[in-house]
Design an enzyme around this catalytic site. Sequence first.
Site, PDB file in Angstrom:
ATOM      1  N   LEU A  16       0.863  -1.171   0.000  1.00  0.00           N
ATOM      2  CA  LEU A  16       0.000   0.000   0.000  1.00  0.00           C
ATOM      3  C   LEU A  16       0.900   1.221   0.000  1.00  0.00           C
ATOM      4  CD1 LEU A  16      -2.702  -0.887   2.717  1.00  0.00           C
ATOM      5  CD2 LEU A  16      -2.889  -1.160   0.239  1.00  0.00           C
ATOM      6  N   ASP A  17       0.410   2.309  -0.581  1.00  0.00           N
ATOM      7  CA  ASP A  17       1.194   3.543  -0.587  1.00  0.00           C
ATOM      8  C   ASP A  17       1.478   4.022   0.833  1.00  0.00           C
ATOM      9  OD1 ASP A  17       1.106   3.523  -3.328  1.00  0.00           O
ATOM     10  OD2 ASP A  17      -0.505   5.009  -3.484  1.00  0.00           O
ATOM     11  N   TYR A  18       2.496   4.821   0.959  1.00  0.00           N
ATOM     12  CA  TYR A  18       2.929   5.393   2.239  1.00  0.00           C
ATOM     13  C   TYR A  18       1.771   6.041   3.001  1.00  0.00           C
ATOM     14  CZ  TYR A  18       5.632   8.544   5.338  1.00  0.00           C
ATOM     15  OH  TYR A  18       6.139   9.228   6.418  1.00  0.00           O
ATOM     16  N   THR A  42      -1.543   5.578   2.426  1.00  0.00           N
ATOM     17  CA  THR A  42      -2.775   4.787   2.430  1.00  0.00           C
ATOM     18  C   THR A  42      -2.848   3.941   3.687  1.00  0.00           C
ATOM     19  OG1 THR A  42      -2.731   4.681   0.018  1.00  0.00           O
ATOM     20  CG2 THR A  42      -4.119   3.087   1.131  1.00  0.00           C
TER      21      THR A  42
END
Length: 230
Positions: free
Chosen positions: A79-81, A83
């Site tokens: 997952l993105d930083y 998110t």
Amino acid sequence: MITGGERIVLTVPEKIPPKRQLIFPLKVLFEDEHLAAIHKPAGIEVSGNKFKTIANALPQNLQPSKLSDATTPQPVHRLDYATTGIVLVGKTSGSIRALNKMFKDKTIAKTYYAIAIGKMEQGGTITSKIDGKPSETAYQVMESVTSERFSTLNLVQLHPKTGRRHQLRKHLFGLGHPILGDKEYALENLILKGKGLYLHAYALEFEHPFTHRSIKIIDDLPEKFGKIFS
């Protein structure tokens, strides 16, 4: 070269010196001997070269597997930083391989929620390419509220069918409805600062690769979503 008749001895140290431990408590949503699922908070990478990552925090938060192919727990997707939400983890060599294959074969259903800006169509499918590669996201607007600054804010349920980098953020931005709090894919004068990204990995559904039970893991929406959609 080995010609036959040789005696090969392998020496393994009784104790492996422990690595530096990252003390970072994680909420465990599901765990068995094969795999686990944890809640990823915003502001931390899933893996990478940094010391503070979800991967480095896993051994201190999960029970060691008792199976013969047990290994250091490893995230099987990212997952993105910024998110939040569910990260699936393999606890054995076999489960890591199996889960990676399931993501590749798209047999794990993913549900996200986002808050998107602007008046939207009630639902649809986005198929615009990302980095020249096919990509697909189904979306449905679950609720909308008026906003003095943003005109309309929408609680959007998202089902990515592919897994391109920044797919959901790029797809909603491409529709002209960027995610609230996104600073990278944003419209001028509509950037919300200081509140983080309103994108959450809400649910994963799949057949357990070893017990063959139907698994559905849910990670409730963050409190900040509820402040907008009560």
